[in-house]
Design a protein around this motif. Sequence first.
Motif, PDB file in Angstrom:
ATOM      1  N   LEU A 246      -5.291   9.776  -5.085  1.00 56.94           N
ATOM      2  CA  LEU A 246      -4.605  10.756  -4.246  1.00 56.94           C
ATOM      3  C   LEU A 246      -4.895  10.406  -2.799  1.00 56.94           C
ATOM      4  N   LYS A 247      -3.845  10.000  -2.092  1.00 58.76           N
ATOM      5  CA  LYS A 247      -3.970   9.671  -0.679  1.00 58.76           C
ATOM      6  C   LYS A 247      -3.814  10.943   0.147  1.00 58.76           C
ATOM      7  N   THR A 248      -4.766  11.183   1.061  1.00 58.68           N
ATOM      8  CA  THR A 248      -4.687  12.329   1.966  1.00 58.68           C
ATOM      9  C   THR A 248      -5.009  11.875   3.386  1.00 58.68           C
ATOM     10  N   THR A 249      -4.775  12.769   4.351  1.00 64.84           N
ATOM     11  CA  THR A 249      -5.025  12.463   5.761  1.00 64.84           C
ATOM     12  C   THR A 249      -5.804  13.605   6.397  1.00 64.84           C
ATOM     13  N   ILE A 250      -6.732  13.275   7.268  1.00 64.68           N
ATOM     14  CA  ILE A 250      -7.529  14.293   7.960  1.00 64.68           C
ATOM     15  C   ILE A 250      -6.682  14.967   9.038  1.00 64.68           C
ATOM     16  N   LEU A 251      -6.635  16.308   8.978  1.00 70.87           N
ATOM     17  CA  LEU A 251      -5.884  17.103   9.954  1.00 70.87           C
ATOM     18  C   LEU A 251      -6.782  17.661  11.058  1.00 70.87           C
ATOM     19  N   GLU A 325      -7.402   8.286   6.960  1.00 68.90           N
ATOM     20  CA  GLU A 325      -7.007   8.482   5.571  1.00 68.90           C
ATOM     21  C   GLU A 325      -8.242   8.680   4.692  1.00 68.90           C
ATOM     22  N   ILE A 326      -8.172   9.671   3.810  1.00 72.89           N
ATOM     23  CA  ILE A 326      -9.181   9.872   2.764  1.00 72.89           C
ATOM     24  C   ILE A 326      -8.465   9.691   1.430  1.00 72.89           C
ATOM     25  N   GLU A 327      -8.867   8.667   0.667  1.00 73.18           N
ATOM     26  CA  GLU A 327      -8.206   8.376  -0.606  1.00 73.18           C
ATOM     27  C   GLU A 327      -9.175   8.637  -1.752  1.00 73.18           C
TER      28      GLU A 327
END
Length: 375
Positions: A246-251, A325-327
Amino acid sequence: MPNAIPSPCFVLDEQKLEDNLSLIRTVADQAEVEIILAFKGFAMWSAFPLVRKYISGATASSVHEMMLCNEHMKTKSHTYAVAYKDSEIDQILAGSSHITFNSLNQLERFGPRTHAQGVSVGLRINPEYSDVETELYNPSSPTSRLGVKADPQNLQIPDYVEGLHFHVLCESDSMALEKTLHSVENRFGHLFPQIKWINMGGGHLMTRKDYDTSHLIQVLKDFKTKHNLHLILEPGSAFAWETGSLKTTILDIVENGGVKTAIIDASFTCHMPDCLEMPYRPNLVNGYSDVQKGNQRYRLGGVSCLAGDFLEAYSFDRPLHVGDEIEFLDMIHYTMVKTSTFNGIQHPAIGIKRKNGTFDLIKTFGYSDYRNRLS
């Protein structure tokens, strides 16, 4: 390719899935058993054309999963539900090759009708053994609502019952299965001469790197030879184990009480519920679950309003920034099937990394997906 992947996004690695499928097929062939896919663990039907090259069956736990099996696995399902509705039973009968009942009440109510329509009838049993330590996931607890107990060895079943089903494992090894089978024999062996098949449920994590598949094959062959029964396994996790992320991004990065929390554009309670329920700490592509490995520590926080929507600190080799990116690794099994749109948070997109390295965006989600599941 990475720039083509939106955030957040579940990304299935096609080659890794095929590697798992190949191993599962090898176990089935060598042990001469039937291994089918449990939709409760992996129901990404865009990958089913590949899945169907290696296995031909699936198990459903509801009328909707049964319909998915009919449509996208292109076969009738092995169906088990805790309880069946009168309004759905005819549809389930039409789309199922096997139906397992959870209680003697449900068996008495629907069993004769099921048998009369040519569907193989099964009964779920409770072996009263499990190696599962997390109570939320333990089907063999003393007060479990799942399956019928032997009480002791005096359980009798109607002649039309053709199979027994148990499911007591969770990401377990073959030694746990062997112990479970001893308990099944001790409690329910007197019924074996009456039946044709035993469904051993899921929890057989045969695609895990340290799993002893040779021992599994031998256990299954010995049991099959001893009792002359058709054996069925229905893993959920094993099919999609370590097949994607699951690829996510720091907001944002919030610091309070000396704790820095990196807020991502996804949610643990919405998109990774096992991280809070199990609890389970996934590994990261560019970070460490061991807080001693890196010199920068951050909690990872979800974007929902739930106060507990976070995982305790991970460590990193450098400071994190907004936009990084936090994967999360191993986020395909028991993730997409359990997601929600709590808070109206956008569901992660779904995509496949193909064997040639290209990325196919399969589905994105928007306001209509949130609206249409409400009223």
